[in-house]
Scaffold this motif. Structure first.
Motif, short mmCIF file in Angstrom:
data_model
loop_
_atom_site.label_atom_id
_atom_site.label_comp_id
_atom_site.label_asym_id
_atom_site.label_seq_id
_atom_site.Cartn_x
_atom_site.Cartn_y
_atom_site.Cartn_z
N VAL A 43 -71.89 -39.24 -21.89
CA VAL A 43 -71.27 -40.65 -21.24
C VAL A 43 -69.97 -40.54 -20.74
N CYS A 44 -68.99 -41.48 -21.25
CA CYS A 44 -67.59 -41.79 -20.63
C CYS A 44 -66.96 -40.63 -20.51
N SER A 45 -66.81 -39.74 -21.48
CA SER A 45 -65.95 -38.47 -21.48
C SER A 45 -66.58 -37.40 -20.85
N GLY A 46 -67.75 -37.44 -20.16
CA GLY A 46 -68.36 -36.33 -19.82
C GLY A 46 -67.68 -35.68 -18.81
N PHE A 47 -67.15 -36.29 -17.66
CA PHE A 47 -66.25 -35.53 -16.61
C PHE A 47 -65.11 -34.89 -17.11
N LEU A 48 -64.46 -35.47 -18.43
CA LEU A 48 -63.27 -34.77 -18.80
C LEU A 48 -63.88 -33.65 -19.43
N TYR A 49 -64.78 -33.49 -20.26
CA TYR A 49 -65.55 -32.35 -21.01
C TYR A 49 -65.77 -31.23 -19.95
N GLY A 50 -66.27 -31.70 -18.58
CA GLY A 50 -66.59 -30.63 -17.66
C GLY A 50 -65.53 -30.05 -16.99
N LEU A 51 -64.39 -31.08 -16.91
CA LEU A 51 -63.11 -30.38 -16.64
C LEU A 51 -62.44 -29.45 -17.74
N ASP A 52 -62.71 -29.67 -18.99
CA ASP A 52 -62.26 -28.56 -20.03
C ASP A 52 -63.03 -27.49 -20.12
N LEU A 53 -64.25 -27.64 -19.61
CA LEU A 53 -65.00 -26.48 -19.59
C LEU A 53 -64.72 -25.61 -18.31
N ALA A 54 -64.43 -26.23 -17.24
CA ALA A 54 -64.06 -25.54 -16.18
C ALA A 54 -62.72 -24.93 -16.29
N ARG A 55 -61.82 -25.55 -16.91
CA ARG A 55 -60.47 -24.93 -17.15
C ARG A 55 -60.63 -23.73 -18.08
N ALA A 56 -61.51 -23.71 -19.14
CA ALA A 56 -61.90 -22.55 -19.89
C ALA A 56 -62.34 -21.41 -19.30
N SER A 57 -63.35 -21.76 -18.27
CA SER A 57 -63.86 -20.66 -17.59
C SER A 57 -63.08 -20.10 -16.36
N VAL A 58 -62.15 -20.69 -16.12
CA VAL A 58 -60.99 -19.95 -15.35
C VAL A 58 -59.92 -19.23 -16.23
N GLU A 59 -59.52 -19.73 -17.19
CA GLU A 59 -58.63 -19.05 -18.14
C GLU A 59 -59.26 -17.78 -18.77
N THR A 60 -60.37 -17.77 -18.89
CA THR A 60 -61.31 -16.52 -19.45
C THR A 60 -61.35 -15.51 -18.53
N GLY A 61 -61.52 -15.78 -17.16
CA GLY A 61 -61.70 -15.06 -15.97
C GLY A 61 -63.32 -15.06 -15.83
N THR A 62 -64.12 -15.88 -16.59
CA THR A 62 -65.59 -16.01 -16.41
C THR A 62 -65.88 -16.41 -14.99
N TYR A 63 -65.31 -17.44 -14.50
CA TYR A 63 -65.66 -18.11 -13.33
C TYR A 63 -64.24 -18.21 -12.56
N ALA A 64 -64.23 -18.15 -11.23
CA ALA A 64 -62.97 -18.39 -10.60
C ALA A 64 -62.76 -19.85 -9.96
N ARG A 65 -63.89 -20.39 -9.42
CA ARG A 65 -63.94 -21.72 -8.65
C ARG A 65 -65.12 -22.58 -9.25
N PRO A 66 -64.95 -23.03 -10.31
CA PRO A 66 -65.98 -24.17 -10.92
C PRO A 66 -66.12 -25.44 -10.20
N LEU A 67 -67.09 -25.77 -10.02
CA LEU A 67 -67.26 -27.29 -9.24
C LEU A 67 -67.49 -28.57 -10.23
N VAL A 68 -66.85 -29.47 -10.66
CA VAL A 68 -67.21 -30.45 -11.66
C VAL A 68 -67.37 -31.73 -11.01
#
Length: 122
Positions: A43-68
């Protein structure tokens, strides 16, 4: 821009259809092929959760360029004449291509300086 997304998250509670995930169709329409893609229904927080998942994927090196992407079509599920909900809920969409600009951020400090880097026109 010029950088291609290598992971995609779509935050929505109003998908075009419940199954398969809407994000797969969006990735195909954007010409991203078969990138890993996930719907986030929060719902309302979905985009923020998406940004946090993107951040974590970049920090861990799993992905370099996530699109949210965040997209909602509340007019499909609420009564526009009901003034208790229609004035709060609206249709809209936005997207951001995330990652680390390696020309600006040295490798030793990338973990602590992650940020969304490029807005995506919708």
């Amino acid at each position: 821009m010029g950088q291609r997304a290598d992971f995609m998250l779509l935050a929505t509670t109003t998908p075009d259809y419940p199954c398969p995930a809407t994000v797969s169709d969006v990735a195909c329409r954007l010409g991203l092929g078969q990138v890993p893609a996930v719907d986030v229904a929060a719902v309302c927080s979905g985009f923020l959760y998406g940004l946090d998942l993107a951040r974590a994927s970049v920090e861990t090196g799993t992905y370099a360029r996530p699109l949210v992407i965040g997209a909602e079509v509340y007019t499909s599920i609420i009564d526009p004449l009901d003034r208790t909900t229609s004035v709060v809920c609206a249709d809209g969409a936005g997207a951001v291509l995330c990652g680390v600009d390696t020309a600006v951020v040295p490798a030793s400090s990338r973990r602590s300086t992650w940020a969304a880097t490029e807005p995506v026109a919708t």
